[in-house]
Design a protein around this motif. Structure first.
Motif: not given
Length: 249
Positions: A146-147, A199-206, A223-225, A246-247
């Motif tokens: 995972n990342y 930032r990785f999570l936020l980009e996934k969300y956006l 979470m994985y790339r 939710k986050i």
């Protein structure tokens, strides 16, 4: 095509001054040519894979091409970008070798090209962040882990190799500058590891990209790339979008 913004790091100026003071003018030209050709390879790969380039920074015996894009770019594109500098530099050296064999390039100049080409090539393949070697290896690490864990693995490998590099080579001013720059990048990486993952999570969300690769996880830190996740939380399953909402909401 992204604008090419090239900056010279202060350590590069120190190297230039030291070479000028010792009369090594041809060395300066050859080293600079190899660095620019190497970074041009990265830049061309970014253009081909449609990844934006923020800037290219030139250091002693090497450079860094910084991309200004999302973290979760295709791993295949990242591999192409990471290896392209080595490929283009090697093709350039092959051209110099052909010119030398046809008596167009003098032997002394060719021997300097050969010396600096192989030195830079081998150095770039060392597994220390942010050199090409660790970036190429990182593509395969991200395929397996995972990342968040991938970032930790890269840091550990980099620290081990920088320690080996520190104790196994003869000290001189160029060596000290190179090690200092690498250490500064590793320290910065360690300091920002949580920010990078968030930032990785936020980009996934956006951006909410959908990938063919699917995984079931039980924690946001797993979470994985290049992967779409199904998250198990409190005995319920959530789609990646719903869980991230939710986050961040």
């Amino acid at each position: 095509m992204s604008k090419l913004n090239v900056k010279l790091h202060y350590t590069y100026y120190i190297l230039i001054i030291s070479f000028l003071l010792t009369g090594q003018f041809l060395n300066i030209i050859i080293i600079t040519m190899l660095i620019l050709v190497h970074e041009l390879g990265h830049y061309m790969a970014c253009v081909i894979t449609k990844i934006k380039v923020k800037e290219i920074i030139i250091y002693p015996y090497g450079g860094i091409t910084k991309i200004n894009d999302v973290i979760d770019i295709p791993l295949g594109s990242e591999f192409i970008i990471s290896i392209s500098g080595i490929i283009v530099q090697s093709l350039f050296y092959l051209g110099i070798f052909i010119l030398y064999r046809n008596n167009i390039v003098r032997e002394y100049s060719y021997l300097l090209f050969r010396k600096y080409h192989y030195t830079m090539l081998i150095f770039n393949l060392v597994f220390i962040y942010p050199l090409d070697g660790i970036k190429i290896l990182n593509v395969f690490i991200n395929k397996i882990f995972n990342y968040r864990l991938s970032n930790i693995i890269v840091i550990v490998i980099s620290i081990v190799n920088i320690v080996v590099l520190f104790f196994c080579f003869k000290f001189n001013y160029s060596y000290v500058m190179i090690v200092s720059v690498l250490v500064s990048y590793i320290i910065d990486y360690v300091k920002n590891i949580n920010y990078i993952y968030n930032r990785f999570l936020l980009e996934k969300y956006l951006y909410r990209k959908i990938y063919k690769r699917k995984r079931i996880i039980d924690n946001k830190n797993k979470m994985y790339r290049n992967t779409t996740h199904l998250v198990k939380y409190n005995k319920k399953y959530y789609k990646e979008d719903d869980f991230l909402r939710k986050i961040f909401d």
